[in-house]
Write an enzyme that holds these catalytic residues in place. Structure first.
Site, mmCIF file in Angstrom:
data_model
loop_
_atom_site.group_PDB
_atom_site.id
_atom_site.type_symbol
_atom_site.label_atom_id
_atom_site.label_comp_id
_atom_site.label_asym_id
_atom_site.label_seq_id
_atom_site.Cartn_x
_atom_site.Cartn_y
_atom_site.Cartn_z
ATOM 1 N N GLY A 175 -1.136 -7.278 1.746
ATOM 2 C CA GLY A 175 -0.777 -8.495 2.487
ATOM 3 C C GLY A 175 -0.266 -9.614 1.591
ATOM 4 N N GLY A 197 0.790 -1.232 0.000
ATOM 5 C CA GLY A 197 0.000 0.000 0.000
ATOM 6 C C GLY A 197 0.822 1.281 0.000
HETATM 7 C C1 3PG Z 1 -6.647 -6.255 0.593
HETATM 8 O O1 3PG Z 1 -7.304 -5.217 0.568
HETATM 9 O O2 3PG Z 1 -5.459 -6.305 0.999
HETATM 10 C C2 3PG Z 1 -7.275 -7.515 0.077
HETATM 11 O O3 3PG Z 1 -8.463 -7.234 -0.585
HETATM 12 C C3 3PG Z 1 -7.496 -8.496 1.195
HETATM 13 O O4 3PG Z 1 -8.339 -7.950 2.170
HETATM 14 P P1 3PG Z 1 -8.298 -8.503 3.660
HETATM 15 O O5 3PG Z 1 -6.971 -8.087 4.228
HETATM 16 O O6 3PG Z 1 -9.465 -7.887 4.367
HETATM 17 O O7 3PG Z 1 -8.399 -10.012 3.591
HETATM 18 MG MG MG Z 2 -5.346 -6.073 3.815
#
Ligand code: 3PG
Ligand code: MG
Length: 397
Positions: free
Chosen positions: A377, A354
């Protein structure tokens, strides 16, 4: 390396295609504030629809604990329709009568979106009955959601066991780019790891020192390494309980023949604030009231020299407090240099996470990297060397 079935071999014509996408986009005041993830899934949707498939989108949004109108996918589906330039139908549930009725009225080439899969707790538990209920509306499953592939949920993994499974174009591009960067890279490979904390990236650092030739450490986590080397870091952010861990990582890198590059100078200020009065000091001369907020020009130059030697770059995490001017300078300078080397053909560059994507956008060079992942993630777990369930299920065995 095992391969995947891709859309090249999928016979989608007239078929009901359950297409898992990541529509977990940031929203501000009910409006999508960054449509990158929406843009990324358009090619796969268009390709399936243009080949006469019925595109049934499955996606999660947020982390609801059951049905919650605030986390409906409807506004996202509307935004998707605008980007797609075609109508996108909507069904108020991803299983049961609402989903069935919507799918039954579809004609080849139609696109519909089913409501947030996480309105059912069975999604995250990957429950067989829920997987079966989803599968009733599809003939094949296409996974185009790399950024959710670290989740073994019903729509990201479970469906791959009960329906013929294929990688979508974005999934395919992502996995190909990431493999080129770490599995079969041109050497030397240089990794940049920044961000605030060593503690969140222990597995990642442990994996990377074994895989890359040069590891450049920046951001708050570099302070922990500097402190581990006995340097005074003043009031800088650091994890003082992890000095031993940092020393171990340095030793592991040495054993593995991985060169670690730490900052040699820093931009310091006495407050964490945009435009706080700042100065540049060598890392040996950080005063007791100083806070390290960015790497200095000598460090930028040193990283640049390493980059010129490298053939492959993997980047996760900014060098400094890039959201505050002027402490974005180090990250922006290195990003621009990596982009220029990529453009000249000297470097294959892959970035993700991010903050990293925001930093590259801020530097105005995201489009010049070889590949920028929208995964958070999932990108980190891939850097940690962990198998991603949503990718593994697609491999041809
Ligand atoms: C994210 O936004 O990193 C993915 O869509 C996964 O979402 P989550 O971390 O809520 O599983
Ligand atoms: Mg996430």
């Amino acid at each position: 390396m095992t391969t995947f079935r891709t859309l090249d071999t999928a016979d989608v014509s007239g078929k009901r295609v359950l297409l898992r996408v990541d529509l977990n986009v940031p929203m501000e005041n009910g409006k999508v504030s960054d449509a990158t993830r929406i843009e990324r899934v358009l090619p796969t949707i268009r390709e399936i629809a243009d080949k006469g498939g019925k595109v049934i989108l499955l996606a999660h949004f947020g982390r609801p604990k059951g049905p919650d109108p605030k986390e409906s996918l409807k506004p996202v589906a509307d935004e998707l329709a605008r980007h797609l330039g075609r109508p996108v139908g909507f069904a108020e549930d991803c299983i049961g009568p609402a989903a069935k009725a919507a799918v039954e009225t579809m004609r080849p080439g139609d696109v519909i979106c089913l409501e947030n899969t996480r309105f059912h707790m069975a999604e995250e538990r990957n429950e067989p009955d829920f997987v079966k209920a989803l599968a009733e509306n599809g003939d094949i499953w296409v996974n185009d959601a790399f950024s959710a592939a670290h989740r073994a949920h019903a729509t990201t993994e479970g469906l791959g066991h009960v329906l013929p499974a294929y990688a979508g174009r974005t999934m395919q591009a992502e996995v190909e780019a990431l493999s080129k960067a770490l599995e079969t890279p041109r050497k030397p490979v240089l990794a940049v790891v920044g961000g605030a904390k060593v503690s969140t990236k222990l597995d990642l650092l442990g994996n990377l020192v074994r895989k890359v030739d040069i590891l450049v450490i920046g951001g708050g986590m570099a302070n922990t390494f500097l402190a581990a080397q006995g340097k005074a870091i003043g009031k800088s952010l650091a994890e003082r309980d992890l000095l031993g861990t940092a020393t171990e990582i340095l030793a592991k890198a040495k054993d593995a023949g991985c060169e670690i590059v730490l900052p040699v100078d820093a931009v310091v200020a006495s407050e964490f604030k945009a435009n706080a009065p700042s100065r540049v000091v060598d890392v040996d001369a950080v005063g007791p009231d100083d806070m390290i907020l960015d790497i200095g020009p000598k460090s930028v130059e040193a990283v640049g020299e390493h980059l010129k030697r490298a053939r492959t770059l993997v980047w996760n995490g900014p060098f400094g407090a890039f959201e505050l001017t002027p402490f974005d300078a180090g990250t922006t300078a290195v990003a621009k240099q990596a982009a220029a080397l990529t453009k000249s053909g000297a470097l294959l560059s892959v970035a993700g996470g991010g903050d990293t994507v925001s930093a590259l956008n801020h530097a105005g060079v995201a489009d010049d990297f070889s590949y920028v992942s929208t995964a958070g993630g999932a990108f980190l777990e891939w850097l940690e060397g962990k198998p991603l369930p949503g990718v593994e299920v697609l491999r041809v065995r």
